[in-house]
Scaffold this motif. Structure first.
Motif, mmCIF file in Angstrom:
data_model
loop_
_atom_site.group_PDB
_atom_site.id
_atom_site.type_symbol
_atom_site.label_atom_id
_atom_site.label_comp_id
_atom_site.label_asym_id
_atom_site.label_seq_id
_atom_site.Cartn_x
_atom_site.Cartn_y
_atom_site.Cartn_z
ATOM 1 N N SER A 1 8.413 0.003 6.044
ATOM 2 C CA SER A 1 8.676 1.168 6.545
ATOM 3 C C SER A 1 9.094 0.514 8.214
ATOM 4 N N ALA A 2 9.725 -0.604 8.953
ATOM 5 C CA ALA A 2 10.203 -0.689 10.284
ATOM 6 C C ALA A 2 11.049 -1.646 9.400
ATOM 7 N N ARG A 3 11.651 -1.858 8.556
ATOM 8 C CA ARG A 3 12.930 -2.509 8.227
ATOM 9 C C ARG A 3 13.985 -2.060 8.616
ATOM 10 N N GLU A 4 15.035 -2.455 8.710
ATOM 11 C CA GLU A 4 16.230 -1.481 8.900
ATOM 12 C C GLU A 4 16.711 -1.304 8.019
ATOM 13 N N ASP A 5 16.444 -2.231 6.302
ATOM 14 C CA ASP A 5 17.310 -2.290 5.755
ATOM 15 C C ASP A 5 16.877 -1.233 4.530
ATOM 16 N N VAL A 6 15.082 -0.726 4.757
ATOM 17 C CA VAL A 6 14.561 0.151 4.097
ATOM 18 C C VAL A 6 14.279 1.947 4.624
ATOM 19 N N ASP A 7 14.716 2.500 3.288
ATOM 20 C CA ASP A 7 14.024 4.110 3.477
ATOM 21 C C ASP A 7 12.791 3.892 3.698
ATOM 22 N N PRO A 8 12.434 4.101 4.273
ATOM 23 C CA PRO A 8 11.018 4.398 4.393
ATOM 24 C C PRO A 8 10.297 5.333 3.559
ATOM 25 N N SER A 9 10.959 6.548 2.926
ATOM 26 C CA SER A 9 10.711 8.590 2.267
ATOM 27 C C SER A 9 10.888 7.617 1.259
ATOM 28 N N ARG A 10 11.389 6.594 0.279
ATOM 29 C CA ARG A 10 11.466 5.121 -1.747
ATOM 30 C C ARG A 10 10.652 4.374 -0.861
ATOM 31 N N ILE A 11 9.968 4.288 -1.616
ATOM 32 C CA ILE A 11 8.904 2.718 -1.216
ATOM 33 C C ILE A 11 8.571 3.320 -2.261
ATOM 34 N N GLY A 12 8.532 2.566 -3.793
ATOM 35 C CA GLY A 12 7.800 2.696 -5.128
ATOM 36 C C GLY A 12 6.545 2.302 -5.015
ATOM 37 N N ILE A 13 5.846 2.241 -5.784
ATOM 38 C CA ILE A 13 4.888 0.961 -6.220
ATOM 39 C C ILE A 13 4.643 1.264 -7.571
ATOM 40 N N THR A 14 4.350 -0.158 -8.313
ATOM 41 C CA THR A 14 3.579 -0.127 -9.466
ATOM 42 C C THR A 14 2.903 -1.297 -10.255
ATOM 43 N N GLY A 15 2.284 -1.861 -11.081
ATOM 44 C CA GLY A 15 1.329 -3.065 -11.201
ATOM 45 C C GLY A 15 1.545 -3.055 -12.963
ATOM 46 N N GLU A 16 1.026 -4.238 -12.976
ATOM 47 C CA GLU A 16 0.192 -4.701 -14.108
ATOM 48 C C GLU A 16 -0.616 -4.717 -14.529
ATOM 49 N N SER A 17 -2.177 -4.195 -15.397
ATOM 50 C CA SER A 17 -3.499 -4.266 -14.975
ATOM 51 C C SER A 17 -4.158 -4.367 -13.672
ATOM 52 N N LEU A 18 -4.604 -5.354 -13.493
ATOM 53 C CA LEU A 18 -4.656 -5.313 -11.965
ATOM 54 C C LEU A 18 -3.927 -4.671 -10.948
ATOM 55 N N GLY A 19 -2.586 -5.291 -11.469
ATOM 56 C CA GLY A 19 -1.559 -5.025 -10.466
ATOM 57 C C GLY A 19 -1.759 -3.429 -10.515
ATOM 58 N N GLY A 20 -1.773 -2.448 -11.767
ATOM 59 C CA GLY A 20 -1.813 -1.763 -11.831
ATOM 60 C C GLY A 20 -2.882 -0.750 -10.972
ATOM 61 N N MET A 21 -4.198 -1.402 -10.891
ATOM 62 C CA MET A 21 -5.075 -0.833 -10.248
ATOM 63 C C MET A 21 -4.721 -0.332 -8.559
#
Length: 338
Positions: A164-184
């Motif tokens: 959220s603090a990075r200058e190249d990131v839109d902090p309102s647009r952070i998505g998350i995904t993962g597989e199996s343990l990563g999905g949990m």
């Protein structure tokens, strides 16, 4: 000598790293194929590898050795100063962030900042092929760490602070995904941290208590069997049973099979866009155990006026594996909502 007490209150610090030449994969099973990941939609970019920027670094998330979070970030070297959306992608048990490179590159080619981490006791946070299992056994014996889900979720909260603090990131647009343990990890991080604004757990969401009540816990237990064998011996039992399973979950991840279980936590993600992807024949995440969480989530999204932002797909004839179809559905979901 006693180790110093853990303290999560450490200043946000970043330490430069370098690319991992020989990633550590744990367990004894075959690595499996990357075909599903390699099928992820990409954008044709001229001289893509030259334009690809790779960052390797560590975030300090708490005191102690495991408080050093290894991060791999890929993005296009874009001279435009605009802030970009981020997709955080999380690996499965025994793998590590480097395994996810085909997905990271595919998302980076489409203009996302793509981020992966090593979860606790994996990748650069492991020293042998048994580090993760040893950490689980230690959590059962000593109860001083939470290597199964919770400690990595803390890391993901701190990662949210950093991104959220990075200058190249839109902090309102952070998505998350993962597989199996990563999905949990994606599911739990999303219900505790609203900065994860679009959420796609893949073959991760399950009803832990439902599995105990309905005698469907065996496949999940088999994925980390040595831990449950240890608990069985400590409980004086001749075989692992539902009581042993409940005891283990309550000790190493308190609340996971009760107030934080899927029927209660999945609906909390509303109204943020949530796509659940599972295999209809997955023994580790039985779809019958997802009927209640899915129906409660459907209600929560409808009440929030966001019915179109929740979708549950159980792919017919598929067990516990991430398919090309799931990778495509996840990709489309991020393109649509992020």
């Amino acid at each position: 000598a006693q180790p110093p007490p853990r303290t999560p209150r450490v200043p946000m610090a970043v330490e430069q790293g370098s690319p991992v030449k020989e990633p550590l994969y744990q367990g004894n099973g075959p690595l499996g194929l990357r075909e599903a990941m390699e099928s992820c939609p990409r954008k044709e970019v001229d001289n893509f590898q030259e334009k690809l920027v790779e960052e390797n670094f560590y975030l300090m998330t708490e005191s102690g050795e495991q408080g050093r979070l290894p991060v791999l970030l890929l993005k296009l070297n874009d001279t435009a100063p605009e802030r970009k959306p981020v997709v955080v992608i999380l690996h499965s048990s025994y793998k590590c962030k480097e395994w996810l490179r085909p997905l990271l590159e595919a998302y980076a080619s489409r203009g996302y900042i793509a981020v992966a981490i090593d979860s606790r006791y994996h990748g650069e946070r492991a020293s042998s092929k048994t580090t993760y299992i040893e950490a689980l056994n230690s959590a059962w014996r000593n109860g001083d760490t939470m290597p199964f889900i919770f400690d990595t979720v803390w890391d993901l909260i701190k990662l949210g602070d950093y991104l959220s603090a990075r200058e190249d990131v839109d902090p309102s647009r952070i998505g998350i995904t993962g597989e199996s343990l990563g999905g949990m990890h994606a599911w739990f991080a999303a219900f505790v941290d609203t900065r994860y604004s679009v959420v796609v757990p893949i073959i991760g969401v399950q009803g832990f208590q439902w599995a105990i009540d309905n005698d469907k816990w065996q496949a999940r237990v088999d994925s980390i069997k040595p831990l449950f064998e240890e608990a069985r011996i400590d409980s004086g039992k001749s075989e692992i049973d539902a009581e042993v399973v409940k005891k283990v979950w309550d000790k190493i991840a308190p609340g996971m099979a009760s107030q934080f279980d899927a029927p209660y936590s999945v609906p909390l993600i509303a109204p943020r866009p949530l796509l659940l992807l599972n295999g209809a024949d997955d023994p580790r995440c039985p779809v019958l155990g997802l009927q209640e969480p899915a129906s409660k989530a459907t209600e929560a999204y409808a009440e929030a006026g966001s019915a179109d932002k929740f979708k549950f797909i159980a792919e017919p004839g598929v067990g516990h594996r991430m398919t090309a179809s799931m990778v495509k559905e996840a990709s489309d979901w991020f393109d649509r909502f992020l």
